[in-house]
Motif scaffolding. Structure first.
Motif, PDB file in Angstrom:
ATOM      1  N   ASN A  10       0.811  -1.230   0.000  1.00  0.00           N
ATOM      2  CA  ASN A  10       0.000   0.000   0.000  1.00  0.00           C
ATOM      3  C   ASN A  10       0.833   1.264   0.000  1.00  0.00           C
ATOM      4  OD1 ASN A  10      -2.049  -1.850   0.285  1.00  0.00           O
ATOM      5  ND2 ASN A  10      -2.524  -1.332   2.409  1.00  0.00           N
ATOM      6  N   GLY A  11       2.128   1.144   0.342  1.00  0.00           N
ATOM      7  CA  GLY A  11       2.914   2.344   0.559  1.00  0.00           C
ATOM      8  C   GLY A  11       2.459   3.039   1.835  1.00  0.00           C
ATOM      9  N   ILE A  12       2.948   4.259   2.047  1.00  0.00           N
ATOM     10  CA  ILE A  12       2.554   5.057   3.211  1.00  0.00           C
ATOM     11  C   ILE A  12       2.057   6.406   2.694  1.00  0.00           C
ATOM     12  CG2 ILE A  12       3.278   5.973   5.452  1.00  0.00           C
ATOM     13  CD1 ILE A  12       5.534   3.954   5.473  1.00  0.00           C
ATOM     14  N   PRO A  13       0.812   6.452   2.214  1.00  0.00           N
ATOM     15  CA  PRO A  13       0.302   7.726   1.687  1.00  0.00           C
ATOM     16  C   PRO A  13       0.316   8.841   2.723  1.00  0.00           C
ATOM     17  CG  PRO A  13      -1.462   6.097   1.953  1.00  0.00           C
ATOM     18  CD  PRO A  13      -0.182   5.375   2.147  1.00  0.00           C
ATOM     19  N   THR A  14      -0.098   8.513   3.945  1.00  0.00           N
ATOM     20  CA  THR A  14       0.080   9.380   5.115  1.00  0.00           C
ATOM     21  C   THR A  14       0.307   8.469   6.309  1.00  0.00           C
ATOM     22  OG1 THR A  14      -2.253   9.432   5.805  1.00  0.00           O
ATOM     23  CG2 THR A  14      -1.562  11.080   4.167  1.00  0.00           C
ATOM     24  N   LEU A  15       0.860   9.012   7.397  1.00  0.00           N
ATOM     25  CA  LEU A  15       1.035   8.193   8.599  1.00  0.00           C
ATOM     26  C   LEU A  15      -0.308   7.672   9.083  1.00  0.00           C
ATOM     27  CD1 LEU A  15       3.628  10.142  10.814  1.00  0.00           C
ATOM     28  CD2 LEU A  15       4.038   8.536   8.940  1.00  0.00           C
ATOM     29  N   GLU A  16      -1.302   8.551   9.071  1.00  0.00           N
ATOM     30  CA  GLU A  16      -2.617   8.184   9.590  1.00  0.00           C
ATOM     31  C   GLU A  16      -3.248   7.071   8.751  1.00  0.00           C
ATOM     32  OE1 GLU A  16      -1.745  12.384  10.859  1.00  0.00           O
ATOM     33  OE2 GLU A  16      -1.572  11.244   9.007  1.00  0.00           O
ATOM     34  N   TYR A  72      -9.046  13.541  16.142  1.00  0.00           N
ATOM     35  CA  TYR A  72     -10.004  13.913  15.100  1.00  0.00           C
ATOM     36  C   TYR A  72     -11.392  13.357  15.394  1.00  0.00           C
ATOM     37  CZ  TYR A  72      -5.873  15.131  12.318  1.00  0.00           C
ATOM     38  OH  TYR A  72      -4.708  15.685  11.863  1.00  0.00           O
ATOM     39  N   GLY A  73     -11.527  12.655  16.512  1.00  0.00           N
ATOM     40  CA  GLY A  73     -12.795  12.001  16.811  1.00  0.00           C
ATOM     41  C   GLY A  73     -12.941  10.760  15.945  1.00  0.00           C
ATOM     42  N   GLU A  74     -14.173  10.387  15.656  1.00  0.00           N
ATOM     43  CA  GLU A  74     -14.390   9.232  14.788  1.00  0.00           C
ATOM     44  C   GLU A  74     -13.820   9.521  13.402  1.00  0.00           C
ATOM     45  OE1 GLU A  74     -18.296   7.652  14.658  1.00  0.00           O
ATOM     46  OE2 GLU A  74     -18.616   7.806  16.821  1.00  0.00           O
ATOM     47  N   CYS A  75     -13.149   8.513  12.859  1.00  0.00           N
ATOM     48  CA  CYS A  75     -12.455   8.710  11.588  1.00  0.00           C
ATOM     49  C   CYS A  75     -13.443   8.992  10.463  1.00  0.00           C
ATOM     50  CB  CYS A  75     -11.616   7.481  11.261  1.00  0.00           C
ATOM     51  SG  CYS A  75     -10.671   7.675   9.746  1.00  0.00           S
ATOM     52  N   LYS A  76     -13.160  10.058   9.731  1.00  0.00           N
ATOM     53  CA  LYS A  76     -13.941  10.397   8.546  1.00  0.00           C
ATOM     54  C   LYS A  76     -12.978  10.439   7.357  1.00  0.00           C
ATOM     55  CE  LYS A  76     -17.212  13.076  11.323  1.00  0.00           C
ATOM     56  NZ  LYS A  76     -17.832  14.401  11.579  1.00  0.00           N
ATOM     57  N   ASP A  77     -13.471  10.860   6.229  1.00  0.00           N
ATOM     58  CA  ASP A  77     -12.649  10.882   5.022  1.00  0.00           C
ATOM     59  C   ASP A  77     -11.789  12.146   5.025  1.00  0.00           C
ATOM     60  OD1 ASP A  77     -11.577  10.182   2.625  1.00  0.00           O
ATOM     61  OD2 ASP A  77     -13.248  10.952   1.423  1.00  0.00           O
ATOM     62  N   PHE A  78     -10.842  12.182   5.972  1.00  0.00           N
ATOM     63  CA  PHE A  78      -9.967  13.347   6.095  1.00  0.00           C
ATOM     64  C   PHE A  78      -8.752  13.197   5.185  1.00  0.00           C
ATOM     65  CE2 PHE A  78     -11.447  13.747  10.742  1.00  0.00           C
ATOM     66  CZ  PHE A  78     -12.442  14.647  10.390  1.00  0.00           C
ATOM     67  N   ASP A  79      -8.288  14.320   4.662  1.00  0.00           N
ATOM     68  CA  ASP A  79      -6.984  14.372   3.989  1.00  0.00           C
ATOM     69  C   ASP A  79      -5.981  14.770   5.065  1.00  0.00           C
ATOM     70  OD1 ASP A  79      -4.679  14.985   2.599  1.00  0.00           O
ATOM     71  OD2 ASP A  79      -5.746  15.803   0.875  1.00  0.00           O
ATOM     72  N   ASP A 120      -2.706  14.639   5.386  1.00  0.00           N
ATOM     73  CA  ASP A 120      -1.549  15.448   5.016  1.00  0.00           C
ATOM     74  C   ASP A 120      -1.954  16.897   4.749  1.00  0.00           C
ATOM     75  OD1 ASP A 120       0.475  13.688   5.366  1.00  0.00           O
ATOM     76  OD2 ASP A 120       0.930  13.386   3.241  1.00  0.00           O
ATOM     77  N   CYS A 121      -3.132  17.084   4.180  1.00  0.00           N
ATOM     78  CA  CYS A 121      -3.616  18.450   3.950  1.00  0.00           C
ATOM     79  C   CYS A 121      -3.820  19.173   5.275  1.00  0.00           C
ATOM     80  CB  CYS A 121      -4.919  18.418   3.157  1.00  0.00           C
ATOM     81  SG  CYS A 121      -5.589  20.057   2.796  1.00  0.00           S
ATOM     82  N   ILE A 122      -4.401  18.478   6.259  1.00  0.00           N
ATOM     83  CA  ILE A 122      -4.580  19.081   7.578  1.00  0.00           C
ATOM     84  C   ILE A 122      -3.223  19.456   8.175  1.00  0.00           C
ATOM     85  CG2 ILE A 122      -5.392  18.676   9.934  1.00  0.00           C
ATOM     86  CD1 ILE A 122      -7.508  16.790   8.725  1.00  0.00           C
ATOM     87  N   TRP A 123      -2.237  18.564   8.012  1.00  0.00           N
ATOM     88  CA  TRP A 123      -0.914  18.789   8.590  1.00  0.00           C
ATOM     89  C   TRP A 123      -0.182  19.930   7.886  1.00  0.00           C
ATOM     90  CZ3 TRP A 123       1.900  17.222  12.720  1.00  0.00           C
ATOM     91  CH2 TRP A 123       3.268  17.450  12.701  1.00  0.00           C
ATOM     92  N   TYR A 124      -0.172  19.895   6.551  1.00  0.00           N
ATOM     93  CA  TYR A 124       0.636  20.865   5.801  1.00  0.00           C
ATOM     94  C   TYR A 124      -0.126  22.154   5.487  1.00  0.00           C
ATOM     95  CZ  TYR A 124       4.044  17.136   5.116  1.00  0.00           C
ATOM     96  OH  TYR A 124       4.972  16.144   5.320  1.00  0.00           O
ATOM     97  N   MET A 125      -1.391  22.046   5.051  1.00  0.00           N
ATOM     98  CA  MET A 125      -2.124  23.235   4.624  1.00  0.00           C
ATOM     99  C   MET A 125      -2.688  24.005   5.810  1.00  0.00           C
ATOM    100  SD  MET A 125      -1.514  23.140   1.477  1.00  0.00           S
ATOM    101  CE  MET A 125      -2.551  24.502   0.936  1.00  0.00           C
TER     102      MET A 125
END
Length: 286
Positions: free
Chosen positions: A62-68, A179-186, A188-193
């Motif tokens: 799968n690779g590591i698209p994000t840590l999460e 983040y509470g219950e996991c949703k369809d979060f980006d 890396d966007c939260i981290w960087y943007m």
């Protein structure tokens, strides 16, 4: 039970350009029965070596698209593959490799390790329960040389600490948010943007031309939490721990010198620590 400190480097190539993620993973499981503890019956036990191999295989496939997302993938695998697993928790932290730049040009395959805080995440899930994701930064060392004090504190016969209106504020910060219950979060966007790390630095230091006065380490912790919650809507709860490093002005009179806070000695131990968890009211009500 589980496997700790699974360390590896995942190299991804896109033509001549390379991308790296070096991580450390800890994965723990809870099973339907404690029979391996009580009876010595290992029939349900997934060997920790198998746990390690699964983590490595998932990184390969799968690779590591994000840590999460990688932590979520690990949780999902154990929940969907092994019916005896009722709880899984995965922790992932990243080695802070950054791409080298030469004259402003990013290098295609060279990196530098920059110790400006370690990004980490956690994912945990109970069977038939929600997937919960945490993220954070640790080992972030911060200092400001003025605009900090500590006055008006409680005093009694055991108090020897003098009041200070101008001191160095220095510490090592640990910050973890949910983040509470996991949703369809980006993620890396939260981290960087959304730049959570930059929110922490801004709240700690204040405006670049003048700073902002901190009356205590505790107030600085609260300012960090309030700024993150105000700017990053996905964050529901944030925990901050600030381990303080104190500096004493060196008495140089016996050397014939006046030391106007120019040479200071760090106090290695004991050191102070303050911690606080702050969250949105609707999260706690839920």
């Amino acid at each position: 039970y589980g496997k700790n400190t699974i360390k590896f480097l995942r190299l991804h190539r896109e033509g001549k350009k390379h991308f790296v993620k070096e991580v450390e993973v800890c994965t723990h499981l809870r099973l339907t029965s404690p029979q391996e503890y009580l009876e010595g019956n290992n029939s349900l036990v997934i060997p920790t070596d198998t746990i390690k191999n699964i983590v490595l295989v998932l990184a390969k496939k799968n690779g590591i698209p994000t840590l999460e997302q990688f932590a979520i993938d690990i949780c999902n695998h154990f929940m969907t593959t092994f019916c005896q697993v009722v709880y899984v928790k995965t922790y992932v932290q990243e080695v802070p490799w950054q791409r080298l730049h030469e004259n402003g040009v990013p290098h295609i395959h060279s990196f530098i390790c920059v110790p400006d805080g370690i990004r980490f995440c956690e994912a945990e899930q109970c069977r038939n329960g929600p997937l919960v994701v945490f993220a954070g930064i640790k080992d972030l060392k911060l200092m400001k040389t003025t605009q900090s004090g500590f006055e008006g504190f409680c005093k009694n016969e055991h108090t020897t600490l003098p009041e200070r209106h101008d001191r160095i504020l220095c510490g090592e910060l640990f910050c973890k948010w949910s983040y509470g219950e996991c949703k369809d979060f980006d993620f890396d966007c939260i981290w960087y943007m959304n730049k959570i790390r930059e929110c922490i630095l801004e709240a700690f230091s204040g405006p670049p031309d003048c700073g902002e006065y901190s009356p205590s380490y505790q107030k600085t912790v609260n300012c960090i939490q309030m700024l993150v919650l105000s700017k990053v809507s996905q964050v529901q709860v944030i925990e901050v721990v600030l381990n303080n490093t104190f500096y004493n002005v060196l008495d140089m009179k016996n050397l014939g010198l006046t030391n106007d806070k120019e040479v200071l000695i760090p106090v290695e131990a004991p050191y102070g620590s303050c911690a606080c968890t702050l969250g949105r009211k609707k999260f706690f009500e839920a």
